[in-house]
Write a protein that holds these residues in place. Sequence first.
Motif, PDB file in Angstrom:
ATOM      1  N   THR A 178     110.719 -15.687  70.672  1.00 53.52           N
ATOM      2  CA  THR A 178     110.393 -15.155  69.352  1.00 53.52           C
ATOM      3  C   THR A 178     108.898 -14.860  69.235  1.00 53.52           C
ATOM      4  O   THR A 178     108.486 -13.809  68.740  1.00 53.52           O
ATOM      5  CB  THR A 178     110.847 -16.149  68.270  1.00 53.52           C
ATOM      6  OG1 THR A 178     112.214 -16.488  68.516  1.00 53.52           O
ATOM      7  CG2 THR A 178     110.718 -15.558  66.890  1.00 53.52           C
ATOM      8  N   ASP A 218     118.890 -13.997  66.844  1.00 55.21           N
ATOM      9  CA  ASP A 218     119.168 -15.431  66.935  1.00 55.21           C
ATOM     10  C   ASP A 218     119.719 -15.894  65.595  1.00 55.21           C
ATOM     11  O   ASP A 218     118.965 -16.176  64.665  1.00 55.21           O
ATOM     12  CB  ASP A 218     117.903 -16.221  67.289  1.00 55.21           C
ATOM     13  CG  ASP A 218     118.192 -17.725  67.434  1.00 55.21           C
ATOM     14  OD1 ASP A 218     119.356 -18.131  67.209  1.00 55.21           O
ATOM     15  OD2 ASP A 218     117.261 -18.476  67.775  1.00 55.21           O
ATOM     16  N   ARG A 234     120.006 -20.791  65.961  1.00 56.42           N
ATOM     17  CA  ARG A 234     119.066 -21.896  65.757  1.00 56.42           C
ATOM     18  C   ARG A 234     118.594 -21.956  64.316  1.00 56.42           C
ATOM     19  O   ARG A 234     118.343 -20.927  63.685  1.00 56.42           O
ATOM     20  CB  ARG A 234     117.854 -21.769  66.678  1.00 56.42           C
ATOM     21  CG  ARG A 234     117.227 -23.126  67.007  1.00 56.42           C
ATOM     22  CD  ARG A 234     115.760 -23.026  67.353  1.00 56.42           C
ATOM     23  NE  ARG A 234     114.981 -22.614  66.199  1.00 56.42           N
ATOM     24  CZ  ARG A 234     113.788 -22.051  66.281  1.00 56.42           C
ATOM     25  NH1 ARG A 234     113.256 -21.809  67.452  1.00 56.42           N
ATOM     26  NH2 ARG A 234     113.133 -21.713  65.189  1.00 56.42           N
ATOM     27  N   GLN A 273     111.594 -17.595  61.167  1.00 54.84           N
ATOM     28  CA  GLN A 273     110.482 -17.554  62.127  1.00 54.84           C
ATOM     29  C   GLN A 273     110.157 -16.106  62.502  1.00 54.84           C
ATOM     30  O   GLN A 273     108.995 -15.693  62.470  1.00 54.84           O
ATOM     31  CB  GLN A 273     110.863 -18.366  63.373  1.00 54.84           C
ATOM     32  CG  GLN A 273     109.733 -18.512  64.383  1.00 54.84           C
ATOM     33  CD  GLN A 273     110.209 -19.197  65.666  1.00 54.84           C
ATOM     34  OE1 GLN A 273     111.347 -19.647  65.761  1.00 54.84           O
ATOM     35  NE2 GLN A 273     109.324 -19.266  66.647  1.00 54.84           N
ATOM     36  N   ASP A 329     115.599  -9.990  69.272  1.00 51.49           N
ATOM     37  CA  ASP A 329     115.526 -11.421  69.566  1.00 51.49           C
ATOM     38  C   ASP A 329     116.938 -11.921  69.839  1.00 51.49           C
ATOM     39  O   ASP A 329     117.913 -11.372  69.305  1.00 51.49           O
ATOM     40  CB  ASP A 329     114.938 -12.165  68.352  1.00 51.49           C
ATOM     41  CG  ASP A 329     114.491 -13.588  68.705  1.00 51.49           C
ATOM     42  OD1 ASP A 329     114.473 -13.925  69.911  1.00 51.49           O
ATOM     43  OD2 ASP A 329     114.145 -14.347  67.781  1.00 51.49           O
TER      44      ASP A 329
HETATM   45 MG   LIG Z   1     113.479 -17.981  69.136  1.00 52.01          MG
END
Ligand SMILES: [Mg+2]
Lengths: 446, 302
Positions: B115, B138, B141, B147, B190
């Motif tokens: 990331t 993603d 997570r 993020q 990502d």
């Molecule tokens: Mg990541």
Amino acid sequence: MVFEGLSSKLQETLKKIRGAGRVTEKDVKEMMREVRLALLEADVNFKVVKDFINRVSERCVGQEVLESLTPGQQVIKIVNEELIELMGGTQSRINFSPRPPTIIMMVGLQGSGKTTASGKLANLLRKQGKRPLLVACDVYRPAAIKQLEVLGSQLNVPVFSMGDKISPVDIAKAAIEHAGTGGFDTVIIDTAGRLHIDEELMDELYNIKNAVKPHEILLVVDAMTGQDAVNVAESFNEKLGIDGIVLTKLDSDTRGGAALSVRAITGKPIKFAGTGEKLNDLEPFFPDRMASRILGMGDVLSLIEKAQESFDEKKALELERKMRSQQFNFNDYLEQLEQLKSMGPLDKILGMLPGMNDKMLKSISVDEKKLARTEAIIKSMTKKERLDPSIINASRRRRIAAGSGTSIQEVNRVLRDFEEMKKMMKMFSDMGKRGKKGFGRFRMPF
Amino acid sequence: MGFFEKLKNGLAKTRKGITEKIEQVLVSFGKIDDELFDELEEILIAADVGIGTTMKITDNLRKKVREGKITNASEIKNLLKEELTRLMETEDSGLKLDTVPSVILIVGVNGVGKTTSIGKLANYYKNMGKKVILAAGDTFRAAAIDQLRIWANRVGVEMISHSEGSDPAAVIFDAVQAAKARRANLLICDTAGRLHTKKNLMEELKKIYRVIEKELPGADVETLLVLDATTGQNAVAQARTFSESTNVSGIILTKLDGTAKGGIVIAVKSELDIPVRFIGIGESIDDLQPFDPREFIEALFS
Ligand SMILES: [Mg+2]
Ligand SMILES: Nc1nc2c(ncn2[C@@H]2O[C@H](COP(=O)(O)OP(=O)(O)OP(=O)(O)O)[C@@H](O)[C@H]2O)c(=O)[nH]1
């Protein structure tokens, strides 16, 4: 691939080194070359490898070889023992403070898995009846606080955070106060990942430590780490005085030599292992499993263990004496069979022998039923018959066959096998007397 | 030239001649040879090049010494550097991202810096004048989407996302449509960190890759595998398995600002011929550089 090459090379070496009653310097040298490769291939730091090999070599030379092993196996056995020893005992326990709250601080490099490990630890401790509080002290990585909060809500464990504008030292202090008033008996502080050479951030950790006096500082290490693991572990340990290590991502296919490196360099125990992405994937650490994973010789190791467990050294010596003096009788034969049996299924054991492959196994085809019949036949003999088979005449044969539920032909076969074996032993022992190589002590008859 | 100077020069010549000869003799007797080779071997192993690749490299070098191609011991180290540099070089001039849009798919195991690298890459290509869009692939997570959003805001580019727990292939599908509609030059995707040993997760990645191929036929797609410089021999297994499911075309080597040398990429290049494209040297937006083989090899020996 290197690794495949390695294990077959090891087997070659194991096969070559046979015979002598003591491990010679040459045996050790040859084996250590393979052990060194195995350890380096597993990412154990090269300096740690050097020390380890030197120490183990010293211990190996001159060692008496156990009756049931070849010198090569004996060396590997010692290597394995030393590895387990070096890895430490099973110590998957947290130092709980007599006066709560117990404060646990998680530290480590970026991406090593601190936040997930913090969540998993909270989960584990809660199952043990604790009331944990998670503390978000990573004010640097984008959304790190949010990540811990999400984990907390998944686990139903409260998370203490003050945003990313407050210094981690102050957050930690406030969290401890909050734990006191909120009735939490365990506090787990998640800190930001940082490089061990980042002085400013290492100072920050030191300041958190000074401010809250944790009972347990855990260094989180990625099991896939390479040679640099020693630098990392040494720096964190020197700066903070860590109490233990959490090894993460062990569910990968890494050999995990970093475990040995960090353990050797810090002397601190590996307390837990992360084995998956789920929040209950935190396990106690087992040094023996790790040792054989690093060594990558699992099969050879279990063979050695088995052989060693089921072979009684004194009996072996006695047997050898009898062989030499031609006093080998049916009682000895029976004993041998029993020992064979106690080692487990024969073809499985043979399968573990270095250099055995499926094809060879098939051609050997161990007949366990035949073995059982042989045993029954011997057991149907009288004491006298066992000591002196020459008295077993036709009527005795009939009786033995009936008593063992077999046939006269079977009894005849056993008697023939026994004579064969005796002859073979005489040959062996004559060879031994002439000092020929290739016969030292008695070994398993397969 | 004065007499003394002549004498001095002459002496220097002989001195050079003599030491060279001595070294040659020592080489042929295998004295400098063994010690030097031990030292070189140690340097490579300490840098995570791995025992297999290290032995391959040094054996090759030994052969050259034996064949008399090298007569001077001090040449050996330089020759080694040269060969390693050549090994790490590529013929092309970097990533091929000419179509509109083109795609960079970022993959790797957990925590290697995917990331963060995307944030840096977005900035790098935006500064080159490209219109960049990010895809928050993603969905697994905790807080991974947040993020990436923070990075998107930092750089000032758009991000396409669904909610946590949704199908990552669907996110990528939407992001591709957005990239087409907005005439973006570059879509950077990502993905969740995953261990290469997890079959189902690698299948998921295959699915993502297929969506891109299907929705953007003929587009330039670069799959970059992110490797952490602190990783040991396992990186080769990572590169091999990720290549099987996504056709990895390059590597981003992160965390070179630490003390780890990242030598495992040498093994990856020599075994799988996957070139390094970028290196990560910190956590800030500018801490990304195109890979320079010469500098990298020089740093290995420093
Ligand atoms: Mg990541
Ligand atoms: N020192 C340093 N840290 C880095 C570098 N690249 C990434 N990081 C840090 O590594 C940590 C993990 O980075 P992420 O970008 O979250 O890694 P990821 O691969 O996306 O992680 P997951 O999505 O959880 O698998 C963060 O703390 C980053 O700041 C680098 O080049 N140098």
